[in-house]
Scaffold this motif. Structure first.
Motif, PDB file in Angstrom:
ATOM      1  N   LYS A  79      -1.305 -10.363 -10.857  1.00 34.31           N
ATOM      2  CA  LYS A  79      -0.285  -9.567 -10.188  1.00 34.31           C
ATOM      3  C   LYS A  79      -0.792  -9.218  -8.798  1.00 34.31           C
ATOM      4  O   LYS A  79      -1.987  -9.213  -8.547  1.00 34.31           O
ATOM      5  CB  LYS A  79      -0.020  -8.277 -10.972  1.00 34.31           C
ATOM      6  CG  LYS A  79       0.748  -8.474 -12.242  1.00 34.31           C
ATOM      7  CD  LYS A  79       1.099  -7.135 -12.828  1.00 34.31           C
ATOM      8  CE  LYS A  79       2.047  -7.292 -13.987  1.00 34.31           C
ATOM      9  NZ  LYS A  79       2.446  -6.008 -14.538  1.00 34.31           N
ATOM     10  N   ASN A  80       0.117  -8.886  -7.940  1.00 35.66           N
ATOM     11  CA  ASN A  80      -0.256  -8.463  -6.603  1.00 35.66           C
ATOM     12  C   ASN A  80      -0.634  -6.981  -6.664  1.00 35.66           C
ATOM     13  O   ASN A  80       0.187  -6.105  -6.447  1.00 35.66           O
ATOM     14  CB  ASN A  80       0.906  -8.702  -5.630  1.00 35.66           C
ATOM     15  CG  ASN A  80       0.495  -8.446  -4.205  1.00 35.66           C
ATOM     16  OD1 ASN A  80      -0.688  -8.366  -3.887  1.00 35.66           O
ATOM     17  ND2 ASN A  80       1.487  -8.301  -3.337  1.00 35.66           N
ATOM     18  N   VAL A  81      -1.904  -6.721  -6.993  1.00 32.58           N
ATOM     19  CA  VAL A  81      -2.396  -5.353  -7.145  1.00 32.58           C
ATOM     20  C   VAL A  81      -3.348  -5.056  -6.000  1.00 32.58           C
ATOM     21  O   VAL A  81      -4.256  -5.829  -5.716  1.00 32.58           O
ATOM     22  CB  VAL A  81      -3.142  -5.193  -8.496  1.00 32.58           C
ATOM     23  CG1 VAL A  81      -3.714  -3.801  -8.637  1.00 32.58           C
ATOM     24  CG2 VAL A  81      -2.224  -5.511  -9.657  1.00 32.58           C
ATOM     25  N   ASP A  82      -3.095  -3.932  -5.320  1.00 35.59           N
ATOM     26  CA  ASP A  82      -4.038  -3.506  -4.289  1.00 35.59           C
ATOM     27  C   ASP A  82      -4.564  -2.115  -4.655  1.00 35.59           C
ATOM     28  O   ASP A  82      -4.240  -1.592  -5.721  1.00 35.59           O
ATOM     29  CB  ASP A  82      -3.410  -3.536  -2.890  1.00 35.59           C
ATOM     30  CG  ASP A  82      -2.216  -2.590  -2.740  1.00 35.59           C
ATOM     31  OD1 ASP A  82      -2.158  -1.576  -3.471  1.00 35.59           O
ATOM     32  OD2 ASP A  82      -1.359  -2.862  -1.892  1.00 35.59           O
ATOM     33  N   VAL A  83      -5.368  -1.526  -3.811  1.00 37.63           N
ATOM     34  CA  VAL A  83      -6.034  -0.259  -4.149  1.00 37.63           C
ATOM     35  C   VAL A  83      -5.045   0.894  -4.312  1.00 37.63           C
ATOM     36  O   VAL A  83      -5.379   1.903  -4.930  1.00 37.63           O
ATOM     37  CB  VAL A  83      -7.128   0.105  -3.122  1.00 37.63           C
ATOM     38  CG1 VAL A  83      -8.232  -0.917  -3.131  1.00 37.63           C
ATOM     39  CG2 VAL A  83      -6.558   0.295  -1.736  1.00 37.63           C
ATOM     40  N   ASP A  84      -3.831   0.759  -3.774  1.00 33.30           N
ATOM     41  CA  ASP A  84      -2.820   1.814  -3.882  1.00 33.30           C
ATOM     42  C   ASP A  84      -1.805   1.559  -4.996  1.00 33.30           C
ATOM     43  O   ASP A  84      -0.977   2.423  -5.274  1.00 33.30           O
ATOM     44  CB  ASP A  84      -2.068   1.967  -2.551  1.00 33.30           C
ATOM     45  CG  ASP A  84      -2.972   2.500  -1.452  1.00 33.30           C
ATOM     46  OD1 ASP A  84      -3.651   3.510  -1.685  1.00 33.30           O
ATOM     47  OD2 ASP A  84      -3.005   1.885  -0.364  1.00 33.30           O
ATOM     48  N   SER A  85      -1.830   0.387  -5.627  1.00 33.10           N
ATOM     49  CA  SER A  85      -0.855   0.042  -6.669  1.00 33.10           C
ATOM     50  C   SER A  85      -1.106   0.865  -7.930  1.00 33.10           C
ATOM     51  O   SER A  85      -2.219   0.882  -8.456  1.00 33.10           O
ATOM     52  CB  SER A  85      -0.956  -1.435  -7.028  1.00 33.10           C
ATOM     53  OG  SER A  85      -0.726  -2.247  -5.918  1.00 33.10           O
TER      54      SER A  85
END
Length: 193
Positions: A79-85
């Motif tokens: 998934k497109n997961v970043d530090v703010d997701s």
């Protein structure tokens, strides 16, 4: 970590995050990596964004995968997961381990050997050798001269999860057998009388 703190090893890391799966079981979903680290490492909260902006200098130590109560889907598409997701703890850990979240960071994952850890996501896998179940049985049978005592102690250790985990380490197995020796020897003598 001690040698890292002294500057002897792993000098490329600015920060090491030690996260225990047992504690992560208590965390409420959904949350972001930024939220998780801000909660666990409050003293770093003000500089977390700056630290996460240079992921190549970060080491995540994820301790005790076998204690994690949530299912981990290693085959799910990234998934497109970043530090703010904000995602579930399972998704967050899988993304960090697989490298879809902060791919430049380094991850050390610890687990008991019985856990099916995702070895394909790591460059190196190490196993700390210790006793397996059959070796524990062999050790107790050699430790005690009396087969009844040996069997009783072995069954007692198997029935107690904490002792069984400790007995994986040979030194702790010796300590456990020594501590139980007197109790089971006296009990056995009373049965014979």
């Amino acid at each position: 970590m001690y040698e890292w703190a002294l500057g002897k090893h792993m000098r490329e890391f600015t920060c090491v995050f030690d996260l225990r799966f047992r504690e992560l079981n208590l965390t409420k979903d959904p949350l972001s990596l930024l939220d998780l680290l801000g909660d666990r490492f409050r003293h770093l909260k003000a500089v977390l964004k700056d630290l996460l902006a240079s992921p190549g200098s970060l080491l995540f130590v994820l301790d005790g995968l076998d204690e994690f109560q949530y299912p981990l889907n290693w085959n799910a598409p990234d998934k497109n997961v970043d530090v703010d997701s904000k995602v579930s703890m399972s998704e967050l850990k899988v993304a960090l381990i697989k490298g879809s979240l902060l791919p430049e960071s380094s991850v050390i994952l610890t687990s008991r050997p019985s856990t099916d850890a995702p070895k394909r996501f790591f460059q190196r896998c190490c196993m700390v050798l210790g006793f397996e179940k059959d070796q524990l049985m062999e050790y107790t049978s050699k430790f005690y001269k009396d087969p009844k005592v040996s069997e009783s102690v072995y069954n007692y250790i198997l029935g107690n999860d904490n002792l069984f985990v400790l007995s994986f380490i040979p030194l702790y197995c010796y300590i456990t057998c020594t501590a139980l020796a007197e109790f089971y020897s006296v009990e056995n003598q009373e049965e014979d009388a």
